[in-house]
Design an enzyme around this catalytic site. Structure first.
Site, PDB file in Angstrom:
ATOM      1  N   LYS A 152       1.244   4.320  -2.798  1.00 47.60           N
ATOM      2  CA  LYS A 152       0.984   5.738  -2.500  1.00 47.60           C
ATOM      3  C   LYS A 152       2.220   6.598  -2.775  1.00 47.60           C
ATOM      4  CE  LYS A 152      -3.367   5.558  -1.256  1.00 47.60           C
ATOM      5  NZ  LYS A 152      -4.399   6.236  -2.039  1.00 47.60           N
TER       6      LYS A 152
ATOM      7  N   TYR B 159       0.853  -1.209   0.000  1.00 46.27           N
ATOM      8  CA  TYR B 159       0.000   0.000   0.000  1.00 46.27           C
ATOM      9  C   TYR B 159       0.880   1.247   0.000  1.00 46.27           C
ATOM     10  CZ  TYR B 159      -2.925   3.702   2.031  1.00 46.27           C
ATOM     11  OH  TYR B 159      -3.552   4.903   2.287  1.00 46.27           O
TER      12      TYR B 159
HETATM   13  N1  LIG Z   1      -9.455   7.301   5.466  1.00 46.18           N
HETATM   14  C1  LIG Z   1      -8.242   7.650   5.862  1.00 46.18           C
HETATM   15  O1  LIG Z   1      -7.985   7.906   7.051  1.00 46.18           O
HETATM   16  C2  LIG Z   1      -7.132   7.733   4.856  1.00 46.18           C
HETATM   17  C3  LIG Z   1      -5.807   7.824   5.285  1.00 46.18           C
HETATM   18  C4  LIG Z   1      -4.795   7.913   4.333  1.00 46.18           C
HETATM   19  C5  LIG Z   1      -5.095   7.926   2.983  1.00 46.18           C
HETATM   20  N2  LIG Z   1      -6.405   7.818   2.596  1.00 46.18           N
HETATM   21  C6  LIG Z   1      -6.700   7.804   1.164  1.00 46.18           C
HETATM   22  O2  LIG Z   1      -7.801   8.661   0.904  1.00 46.18           O
HETATM   23  C7  LIG Z   1      -8.648   8.110  -0.103  1.00 46.18           C
HETATM   24  C8  LIG Z   1     -10.082   7.991   0.407  1.00 46.18           C
HETATM   25  O3  LIG Z   1     -10.058   7.283   1.646  1.00 46.18           O
HETATM   26  P1  LIG Z   1     -11.301   6.394   2.142  1.00 46.18           P
HETATM   27  O4  LIG Z   1     -10.947   5.904   3.500  1.00 46.18           O
HETATM   28  O5  LIG Z   1     -12.557   7.137   1.922  1.00 46.18           O
HETATM   29  O6  LIG Z   1     -11.203   5.191   1.083  1.00 46.18           O
HETATM   30  P2  LIG Z   1     -11.861   3.733   1.194  1.00 46.18           P
HETATM   31  O7  LIG Z   1     -13.113   3.821   1.952  1.00 46.18           O
HETATM   32  O8  LIG Z   1     -10.809   2.777   1.675  1.00 46.18           O
HETATM   33  O9  LIG Z   1     -12.103   3.401  -0.345  1.00 46.18           O
HETATM   34  C9  LIG Z   1     -12.831   4.287  -1.152  1.00 46.18           C
HETATM   35  C10 LIG Z   1     -13.487   3.529  -2.262  1.00 46.18           C
HETATM   36  O10 LIG Z   1     -12.543   2.967  -3.162  1.00 46.18           O
HETATM   37  C11 LIG Z   1     -13.288   2.121  -3.988  1.00 46.18           C
HETATM   38  N3  LIG Z   1     -12.500   1.027  -4.541  1.00 46.18           N
HETATM   39  C12 LIG Z   1     -11.727   0.126  -3.913  1.00 46.18           C
HETATM   40  N4  LIG Z   1     -11.270  -0.803  -4.805  1.00 46.18           N
HETATM   41  C13 LIG Z   1     -11.773  -0.452  -6.010  1.00 46.18           C
HETATM   42  C14 LIG Z   1     -11.691  -1.008  -7.314  1.00 46.18           C
HETATM   43  N5  LIG Z   1     -11.004  -2.119  -7.565  1.00 46.18           N
HETATM   44  N6  LIG Z   1     -12.332  -0.385  -8.305  1.00 46.18           N
HETATM   45  C15 LIG Z   1     -13.055   0.733  -8.081  1.00 46.18           C
HETATM   46  N7  LIG Z   1     -13.181   1.295  -6.882  1.00 46.18           N
HETATM   47  C16 LIG Z   1     -12.550   0.711  -5.848  1.00 46.18           C
HETATM   48  C17 LIG Z   1     -14.401   1.524  -3.132  1.00 46.18           C
HETATM   49  O11 LIG Z   1     -15.634   1.732  -3.824  1.00 46.18           O
HETATM   50  P3  LIG Z   1     -16.921   0.757  -3.568  1.00 46.18           P
HETATM   51  O12 LIG Z   1     -17.256   0.935  -2.121  1.00 46.18           O
HETATM   52  O13 LIG Z   1     -17.939   1.299  -4.499  1.00 46.18           O
HETATM   53  O14 LIG Z   1     -16.480  -0.623  -3.911  1.00 46.18           O
HETATM   54  C18 LIG Z   1     -14.312   2.336  -1.842  1.00 46.18           C
HETATM   55  O15 LIG Z   1     -15.536   2.728  -1.334  1.00 46.18           O
HETATM   56  C19 LIG Z   1      -8.022   6.769  -0.483  1.00 46.18           C
HETATM   57  O16 LIG Z   1      -7.211   6.936  -1.619  1.00 46.18           O
HETATM   58  C20 LIG Z   1      -7.161   6.428   0.721  1.00 46.18           C
HETATM   59  O17 LIG Z   1      -6.060   5.581   0.406  1.00 46.18           O
HETATM   60  C21 LIG Z   1      -7.418   7.724   3.491  1.00 46.18           C
END
Ligand SMILES: NC(=O)c1ccc[n+]([C@@H]2O[C@H](COP(=O)([O-])OP(=O)(O)OC[C@H]3O[C@@H](n4cnc5c(N)ncnc54)[C@H](OP(=O)(O)O)[C@@H]3O)[C@@H](O)[C@H]2O)c1
Length: 257
Positions: free
Chosen positions: A173, A169
């Site tokens: 990133k 991961y």
């Molecule tokens: N949340 C945090 O604290 C955090 C921290 C560091 C970085 N980030 C980054 O910020 C961004 C948003 O975070 P988040 O926590 O909201 O993300 P998340 O909930 O982990 O994922 C967001 C969405 O990505 C989609 N996804 C996953 N695999 C996929 C695939 N093969 N094809 C198409 N869509 C796919 C899923 O859609 P479906 O549900 O429709 O399947 C999921 O709902 C991400 O890039 C994450 O890495 C987040």
């Protein structure tokens, strides 16, 4: 009392057609959902991408429409190159323009030492790096031809110092940082490309409360982030006309530790 003239319906229709358009990948839940609602309230028509959260994205689309904005729902599995390229085409065609691309979709799960291997690396590489790369390339070039656009990618703090339990991961990133800088150069001056690197904003579903609490106490700002912290960063990067190729850490000071 003078009444303001009513706008004719054709003018209102024209305004609707002139609204800026944003594509958000992974829009159905969590950060994607929060950003979609914020952009809708800022006047954006929305292209809402999802993979499996169909119900959630349909509910979201209704909420966005209630704010007076147009929506299109687009399904695609970003682990498929063909589906990713098709998403780019369909998204552009939907409203004939994209002003803002938010590459939020990603996968995230722990990969301990015994799980390190080609398969895990490829899985993270494909969804977290190759898909945003292809979308930046396809949609970025269309934006450049049109003469305007902005892209906000999602990196992570782990891009700068790999997280021990999440190496593939973290590698993916780190690639997002590089593609952000690279496309910022390639697509300028018409298109700006930046990224947000969150710390822990929304902990993954399985994370124990004791773990998040321990993390919170270590942070200089003494709190975990919220989706609104990410929304603020998105709004800043989207509006910052003199900023490109930057990665904004939104982490409560965690990168200082
Ligand atoms: N949340 C945090 O604290 C955090 C921290 C560091 C970085 N980030 C980054 O910020 C961004 C948003 O975070 P988040 O926590 O909201 O993300 P998340 O909930 O982990 O994922 C967001 C969405 O990505 C989609 N996804 C996953 N695999 C996929 C695939 N093969 N094809 C198409 N869509 C796919 C899923 O859609 P479906 O549900 O429709 O399947 C999921 O709902 C991400 O890039 C994450 O890495 C987040």
């Amino acid at each position: 009392v003078k009444r303001r003239p009513k706008r004719s319906s054709s003018k209102a229709g024209k305004d609707a057609a002139n609204a800026p358009v944003a594509l958000i990948t992974g829009a159905g839940v969590r950060l994607g959902r929060a950003m979609a609602l914020a952009l809708a309230s800022d006047g954006y028509d929305l292209l809402l991408h999802y993979r499996s959260s169909r119900k959630e994205v349909e509910t979201l689309a209704k909420e966005v429409q209630a704010l007076g904005r147009r929506t299109r729902i687009l399904q695609a599995d970003l682990s498929s190159e063909a589906q990713t390229l098709r998403l780019a085409k369909r998204a552009w065609a939907a409203f004939g323009r994209i002003d803002l691309l938010v590459n939020s979709a990603a996968i995230f799960w722990p990969t301990p030492l015994e799980k390190q291997g080609a398969e895990e690396l490829a899985a993270f590489h494909t969804v977290n790096l190759k898909a945003p790369y292809l979308l930046c390339s396809e949609i970025g070039r269309a934006m450049k031809r049109r003469g305007t656009g902005a892209i906000v990618n999602f990196a992570c703090l782990s891009a700068f110092r790999a997280w021990r339990a999440y190496l593939p991961y973290s590698i993916s990133k780190a690639g997002v940082v590089s593609l952000t800088e690279g496309f910022a150069k390639l697509l300028s001056p018409e298109v700006r490309v930046n990224a947000i690197a969150p710390g822990t904003v929304l902990p993954p579903a399985g994370m124990a409360r004791s773990e998040t609490e321990a993390l919170r106490k270590r942070l200089p700002l003494q709190r975990l982030g919220s989706p609104q912290d990410i929304v603020k960063a998105l709004r800043y990067l989207n509006g910052a006309d003199f900023v490109t190729g930057q990665v904004l850490r939104v982490d409560g000071g965690r990168s200082l530790l």
